[in-house]
Design an enzyme around this catalytic site. Structure first.
Site, short mmCIF file in Angstrom:
data_model
loop_
_atom_site.label_atom_id
_atom_site.label_comp_id
_atom_site.label_asym_id
_atom_site.label_seq_id
_atom_site.Cartn_x
_atom_site.Cartn_y
_atom_site.Cartn_z
N ASP A 165 14.55 3.32 2.71
CA ASP A 165 14.42 4.31 3.76
C ASP A 165 15.27 3.79 4.93
O ASP A 165 15.49 2.59 5.04
CB ASP A 165 12.93 4.38 4.14
CG ASP A 165 12.68 5.16 5.40
OD1 ASP A 165 13.09 6.33 5.45
OD2 ASP A 165 12.08 4.60 6.34
N ASP A 208 8.78 2.01 5.20
CA ASP A 208 7.78 1.58 6.18
C ASP A 208 6.52 2.44 6.12
O ASP A 208 5.60 2.25 6.91
CB ASP A 208 8.37 1.56 7.59
CG ASP A 208 8.86 2.92 8.05
OD1 ASP A 208 8.79 3.88 7.25
OD2 ASP A 208 9.31 3.02 9.20
N ASP A 213 7.54 8.33 4.13
CA ASP A 213 8.03 8.00 2.80
C ASP A 213 6.94 7.50 1.85
O ASP A 213 7.25 6.98 0.78
CB ASP A 213 9.18 7.00 2.88
CG ASP A 213 8.83 5.78 3.69
OD1 ASP A 213 7.64 5.51 3.83
OD2 ASP A 213 9.74 5.12 4.20
#
Ligand code: ADP
Ligand code: MG
Length: 238
Positions: free
Chosen positions: A32, A224, A228
């Site tokens: 990400d 994190d 996501d």
């Protein structure tokens, strides 16, 4: 058992033995962007347009937002002494931005997906210039007209390039996935050495991209947890 003990010493929690099994044979490592490859603490670097007017509108909108870009804007507005006015009908649109009503007008802040019309040539040029510099650019607007732009920079973590280099040396294919625009994503990926970029992905679609990458082998996802979590869960290793 040796692995979990060694991991704990390095601050890595290994959930169970199956996870170690799953880690074997991984070919692709997907990252990400915001908060993972980058520090996740963005700061405002440029304001295009009438500075106080642009920041007043932006701060009023971001006042109710929980997005890290919003925090950067409020911090800058505060340092400029901008008064934060009230808005009504606040709506956050994931992956795009926020809109609200202010003094009887529809106002918004976010990326080009929120704007129904095109930017004028001057703003478009400024936007491209700032994006090539790895800055995320948001459009501030009223009634479908752009009032100005705000460029925000979230620097890559110092450790990102080191980690990517180590993975590549071991033969992993590295990928970065983000809701940010292609130009910014490329600039960040080039900076840290990531091979492939998947940009302009809406938060809900990140897991689908993980599944399509899995068609050519096992995938690990590094994130994190903001935006996501489904992608972390969809990967062979999260
Ligand atoms: P990432 O995938 O990097 O974590 P997001 O999916 O959260 O990014 O957001 C993608 C894009 O949507 C941002 O780069 C920005 O252009 C726009 N955006 C989302 N929320 C906001 C907000 N509160 N204010 C301004 N822009 C926003
Ligand atoms: Mg994120």
């Amino acid at each position: 058992m040796v692995g979990t003990g060694r991991g704990a010493k390095l601050g890595i929690l290994i959930k169970n033995g199956e996870v170690l099994e799953a880690a074997n044979g991984i070919q692709t490592v997907v990252f990400d962007k915001t908060g993972t490859v980058t520090i996740g603490k963005p700061v405002v670097t440029d304001i295009i347009g009438e500075e106080i007017a642009v920041m007043a509108l932006a701060a009023a909108l971001e006042h109710s937002s929980e997005h890290p870009l919003g925090a950067a804007i409020l911090e800058k507005a505060d340092s400029l002494g901008v008064t934060v006015e009230e808005v009504t009908n606040f709506i956050a649109i994931p992956g795009k931005g926020v809109t609200a009503r202010m003094a009887g007008k529809q106002v918004f802040i976010g990326n080009a997906k929120l704007l129904d019309t095109r930017l004028d040539a001057k703003l478009e040029h400024e936007m491209q210039r700032l994006q090539s510099d790895a800055k995320t650019v948001v459009i501030v607007g009223r009634e479908n007209e752009a009032v100005g732009l705000i460029a925000i920079q979230d620097a890559p973590k110092k450790t990102s390039a080191v980690a990517v280099t180590a993975l590549k040396r071991r033969g992993f294919h590295t990928v970065m996935i983000t809701g940010d625009t292609e130009r910014v994503a490329r600039a960040v990926a080039n900076h840290v050495g990531i091979d492939t970029v998947i940009a302009e992905v809406l938060p809900g679609d990140k897991a689908d991209h993980v599944r399509s990458l899995q068609q050519s082998g096992k995938v690990a996802f590094v994130g994190d947890g903001i935006n996501d979590a489904p992608a972390l869960a969809a990967a062979n290793l999260g």
